[in-house]
Design a protein around this motif. Structure first.
Motif, mmCIF file in Angstrom:
data_model
loop_
_atom_site.group_PDB
_atom_site.id
_atom_site.type_symbol
_atom_site.label_atom_id
_atom_site.label_comp_id
_atom_site.label_asym_id
_atom_site.label_seq_id
_atom_site.Cartn_x
_atom_site.Cartn_y
_atom_site.Cartn_z
ATOM 1 N N VAL A 172 0.824 -1.206 0.000
ATOM 2 C CA VAL A 172 0.000 0.000 0.000
ATOM 3 C C VAL A 172 0.863 1.263 0.000
ATOM 4 C CG1 VAL A 172 -0.223 0.196 2.511
ATOM 5 C CG2 VAL A 172 -2.083 0.979 1.051
ATOM 6 N N THR A 190 -3.252 -2.382 5.013
ATOM 7 C CA THR A 190 -4.341 -1.989 4.120
ATOM 8 C C THR A 190 -4.730 -0.550 4.454
ATOM 9 O OG1 THR A 190 -6.039 -2.736 5.669
ATOM 10 C CG2 THR A 190 -5.228 -4.361 4.052
ATOM 11 N N ASP A 191 -5.515 0.049 3.592
ATOM 12 C CA ASP A 191 -5.981 1.413 3.869
ATOM 13 C C ASP A 191 -6.693 1.485 5.212
ATOM 14 O OD1 ASP A 191 -4.956 2.174 1.436
ATOM 15 O OD2 ASP A 191 -6.873 2.147 0.389
ATOM 16 N N ARG A 192 -7.481 0.476 5.517
ATOM 17 C CA ARG A 192 -8.239 0.475 6.771
ATOM 18 C C ARG A 192 -7.297 0.396 7.980
ATOM 19 N NH1 ARG A 192 -12.865 -0.176 9.436
ATOM 20 N NH2 ARG A 192 -12.967 -1.606 11.202
ATOM 21 N N THR A 195 -5.588 3.716 8.437
ATOM 22 C CA THR A 195 -6.514 4.698 9.017
ATOM 23 C C THR A 195 -6.676 4.479 10.518
ATOM 24 O OG1 THR A 195 -7.719 4.898 6.924
ATOM 25 C CG2 THR A 195 -8.866 5.599 8.921
#
Length: 340
Positions: A172, A190-192, A195
Motif C-alpha cells: 500500500v 491496508t488502507d483500513r 486509518t
C-alpha cells in the motif's frame, strides 16, 4: 545466530498469497515479541498494540516486474539493482520445473537476447558468479523500467508454485518502482489498518530503499542499494524519540535506510545516495526501537539485523514460538513484531 537451528520445511512455506488462503491481507498472523513477552495476534490488531506517539517507518519503493525470460534458452534474467553509470546488477537463473534455480554458466561478454529486441551483456562478475554487472539494451523503450513493465514478471521462487500478477507483490506504500523483490513486511497493511493506526495516534514516516534480489539459495550479505531519507522523515523520527515514542521500522529495508541516515547519537538527518551499511549486533541500531518483519531462515544475513534490534534471547524465543505454532515463512507469510 547459533541458537536458531532449523530448516524451513514445505509446510512452513507460504505457497500463495493469503488472499488465496481465504484471508485478507491484514488477516495474517502476527507474533509479537515485546521485551521478555511473546504473544500471538493477528496483524489487523496492530493498532491495539502500538502506542500513541509511536512512528512506523515505511519503505515507499514499489516492486518491479524484474524477471525476464532469455530468448532461445531455458534461462531467466532477474534484474536486481541499477548501478551508478546505468549498468545493472542482474542474476542469471535456469528455468526449473516450478520456477528457477541458480545458474553458474555465465561468462564475461555473454550476450543474452531478451524479448522485444532487448538484450543484456554480462560485463563482469559481481559476487561468486551469481550476480553480474550487465549492460542492458531495452530495445525500443526509453528505459529499463519501461521495458520491464511490458516484458517482465515478478520474481518467483520454487516455494510459490504458480505465477501471481504484479499487484500481489505491491504494498500500500509503494509509489516509486525500483525493488527487485517486494518489501514484504509492508504487505499486510491496508488502507483500513493505516486509518486505524493514524486514528490511534501512530505516525508514519516514509523512506525509500530499492531492494535487490535475495535468492533463497545464496543468503549473501547485503550489497549497496539506493536510498533516500527526507528531511520531513528525519524531523518526525527525531521529535518522536525525544518525546518518548518508539520508532518501529517496517521491514529490514526501512532499518537499513534509516540507520544509514543516523549519526552516532541516533539523530537522523536527510540523506540519499547509495548505502553499503550492514547492521550487525556489534554495530547495533541507533535510531530504531523496533522492527516489523517476516520470518527468516537461520542462515539468512538479515538475522544479524534482527539480533541487533531485539537481542538474541528474545529472537530465539520468538522463533521457538513461531515454529511450534506453525507460522508461515516468505513474502506471503506471517509477520513478527520485535520491540526492545
Amino acid at each position: 545466530m547459533k541458537t536458531l537451528q532449523f530448516r524451513v520445511t514445505g509446510d512452513l512455506e507460504a505457497h500463495e498469497p493469503p488472499e488465496a488462503r481465504g484471508l485478507t491481507r491484514s488477516g495474517v498472523r502476527l507474533l509479537v515479541g515485546d521485551g521478555a513477552e511473546v504473544s500471538h495476534r493477528r496483524f489487523e490488531e496492530l493498532p491495539d498494540i502500538l502506542r500513541p506517539g509511536d512512528v512506523l517507518v515505511v519503505n515507499t519503493s514499489a516492486t518491479m516486474p524484474a524477471a525476464v525470460p532469455v530468448v532461445g534458452a531455458d534461462l531467466a534474467l532477474h534484474f536486481s539493482t541499477e548501478s551508478p553509470g546505468g549498468l545493472w546488477l542482474v542474476e542469471l537463473r535456469a528455468v526449473a520445473e516450478k520456477a528457477t534455480k541458480p545458474y553458474t554458466g555465465g561468462v564475461v561478454g555473454l550476450r543474452l537476447a531478451l524479448p522485444g529486441g532487448g538484450a543484456a551483456t554480462l560485463v563482469q562478475p559481481y559476487s561468486r558468479g551469481r550476480l553480474w554487472v550487465a549492460s542492458i539494451y531495452p530495445g525500443r523503450f526509453g528505459s529499463v523500467l519501461e521495458y520491464l513493465e511490458v516484458f517482465g514478471a515478478p520474481i518467483r521462487y520454487g516455494y510459490v508454485s504458480r505465477p501471481w500478477p504484479l499487484r500481489y507483490y505491491q504494498t500500500v506504500f509503494g509509489t516509486e518502482p525500483g525493488s527487485a523483490e517486494m518489501p514484504s513486511a509492508s504487505r499486510p497493511f491496508t488502507d483500513r489498518v493505516v486509518t486505524r493506526l493514524v486514528s490511534a495516534g501512530v505516525q508514519f514516516a516514509p523512506v525509500l530503499l530499492h531492494t535487490g534480489v535475495a535468492s533463497p539459495e545464496a543468503h549473501e550479505r547485503p550489497y549497496p542499494e539506493r536510498f533516500q531519507v527526507a528531511d520531513t522523515t528525519a524531523r518526525v523520527v527525531n521529535t518522536a524519540r525525544a518525546a518518548g515514542g518508539r520508532v518501529v521500522a517496517v521491514g529490514t529495508t526501512a532499518v537499513r535506510a534509516l540507520e544509514s541516515a543516523a549519526d552516532e547519537d541516533g539523530v537522523v538527518r536527510a540523506a540519499s545516495g547509495w548505502t553499503d551499511l550492514i547492521v550487525t549486533p556489534e554495530r547495533g541500531v541507533l535510531a530504531v526501537d523496533g522492527l516489523l518483519t517476516g520470518f527468516h531462515e537461520p542462515e539468512a544475513s538479515h538475522v544479524d539485523m534482527l539480533v541487533a534490534v531485539a537481542g538474541e534471547e528474545l529472537l530465539a524465543q520468538c522463533y521457538q514460538e513461531a515454529l511450534a505454532e506453525r507460522y508461515l515463512w516468505h513474502e506471503f507469510g506471517d509477520v513478527n513484531l520485535l520491540l526492545r
